[in-house]
Write an enzyme that holds these catalytic residues in place. Sequence first.
Site, PDB file in Angstrom:
ATOM      1  N   THR A 246      28.302  13.127  42.863  1.00 39.56           N
ATOM      2  CA  THR A 246      26.900  12.764  43.082  1.00 39.56           C
ATOM      3  C   THR A 246      26.017  13.102  41.885  1.00 39.56           C
ATOM      4  OG1 THR A 246      27.135  13.072  45.457  1.00 39.56           O
ATOM      5  CG2 THR A 246      24.906  13.152  44.583  1.00 39.56           C
TER       6      THR A 246
ATOM      7  N   ASP B 297      -4.163  10.246  23.338  1.00 35.96           N
ATOM      8  CA  ASP B 297      -2.880  10.472  22.673  1.00 35.96           C
ATOM      9  C   ASP B 297      -2.303   9.178  22.117  1.00 35.96           C
ATOM     10  OD1 ASP B 297      -2.573   9.565  25.308  1.00 35.96           O
ATOM     11  OD2 ASP B 297      -0.680  10.612  25.613  1.00 35.96           O
ATOM     12  N   ARG B 298      -2.539   8.064  22.814  1.00 35.30           N
ATOM     13  CA  ARG B 298      -2.028   6.772  22.341  1.00 35.30           C
ATOM     14  C   ARG B 298      -2.730   6.351  21.045  1.00 35.30           C
ATOM     15  NH1 ARG B 298      -2.058   2.854  27.524  1.00 35.30           N
ATOM     16  NH2 ARG B 298      -0.549   1.653  26.292  1.00 35.30           N
TER      17      ARG B 298
ATOM     18  N   ASN C  66       2.231  19.690  29.261  1.00 37.08           N
ATOM     19  CA  ASN C  66       2.183  20.710  28.208  1.00 37.08           C
ATOM     20  C   ASN C  66       0.998  20.494  27.271  1.00 37.08           C
ATOM     21  OD1 ASN C  66       4.666  22.171  28.793  1.00 37.08           O
ATOM     22  ND2 ASN C  66       5.740  20.342  28.108  1.00 37.08           N
ATOM     23  N   ILE C  67       0.581  21.594  26.651  1.00 36.74           N
ATOM     24  CA  ILE C  67      -0.344  21.555  25.519  1.00 36.74           C
ATOM     25  C   ILE C  67       0.470  21.897  24.278  1.00 36.74           C
ATOM     26  CG2 ILE C  67      -2.427  22.511  24.468  1.00 36.74           C
ATOM     27  CD1 ILE C  67      -3.256  23.426  27.300  1.00 36.74           C
TER      28      ILE C  67
ATOM     29  N   ASP D  56      -2.809  18.930  21.253  1.00 35.83           N
ATOM     30  CA  ASP D  56      -2.496  17.715  22.006  1.00 35.83           C
ATOM     31  C   ASP D  56      -2.285  18.127  23.462  1.00 35.83           C
ATOM     32  OD1 ASP D  56      -1.592  15.218  22.921  1.00 35.83           O
ATOM     33  OD2 ASP D  56       0.482  15.687  22.359  1.00 35.83           O
ATOM     34  N   VAL D  57      -3.260  17.798  24.313  1.00 32.17           N
ATOM     35  CA  VAL D  57      -3.246  18.242  25.703  1.00 32.17           C
ATOM     36  C   VAL D  57      -2.673  17.133  26.575  1.00 32.17           C
ATOM     37  CG1 VAL D  57      -4.623  19.134  27.608  1.00 32.17           C
ATOM     38  CG2 VAL D  57      -5.299  19.630  25.244  1.00 32.17           C
TER      39      VAL D  57
ATOM     40  N   ASP E  95       5.993   6.959  23.467  1.00 32.08           N
ATOM     41  CA  ASP E  95       5.775   8.391  23.661  1.00 32.08           C
ATOM     42  C   ASP E  95       6.378   8.780  25.001  1.00 32.08           C
ATOM     43  OD1 ASP E  95       4.920  11.003  23.859  1.00 32.08           O
ATOM     44  OD2 ASP E  95       2.875  10.585  23.185  1.00 32.08           O
TER      45      ASP E  95
END
Length: 259
Positions: free
Chosen positions: A184, A109-110, A11-12, A6-7, A129
């Site tokens: 802060t 990915d979706r 991240n991969i 999953d790219v 996601d």
Amino acid sequence: MILVLDVGNTNIVLGVYKDKELIACWRLSTDSERTADEYGIQVVDLFLHNKLDPSDVEGVIISSVVPNIMYSLEHMILKYFEIRPIIVGPGVKTGINIKYDNPKEVGADRIVNAVATREIYKRSAIIIDFGTATTFCALTEKGDYLGGTICPGIKISSEALFERAAKLPRIELIKPACVICKNTVASMQAGIVYGYIGQVDYIISKMKKEMMDLGENEPLVVATGGLAKLINQESKFMDLIDPTLTLKGLRIIYEKNKE
């Protein structure tokens, strides 16, 4: 064994499945400047470190939202695994009916997440996601992908505040105990985290109403991605977190297309 990748923009995520069991999972930084050999050596080392034999891999599937890294990854798979990978995209069987104006615009990915959700949970759902961007996807019980919403990810929001405001520091993304803060850093954490929780819950509530107005039963809200747990601590509407949802979806799509 099958290797799933999953790219994402940051991240991969790589997973190795033996039958339906995820036996290894790793995360590499996404870098389009790396060569096929650089990725290949790193991936093979991960296999050997986990006492897995790369030659046992029978198939590979890749989902990517980063087009300019695909040349290196595809050639890495061909060279080091001697397999031509399945690339999630047009022409790949998913079992999902995409109702987008232009289905080619939907991130791979979706679609992968939608496939996993339909196969595993078998009901209408809202899929969130939490990645570089946060995506919200609406899926009907019969498998129609209706569309959704895309927001800047919580890390992007935090970094933008640090980069654009001269006196504000870079902060750790944790949930403070209150919203009336006395320094802060805590004030920024409260604004980013609680503000993002409010955004997530409002979008979920609107999507639920729109889906139920179309005749769907109340949808299940499934979340995945690195920061899902942080948001789930206060969210009113998130039902469950499935951290390996995308990897599961890739395995399912591989099974639909392996012949």
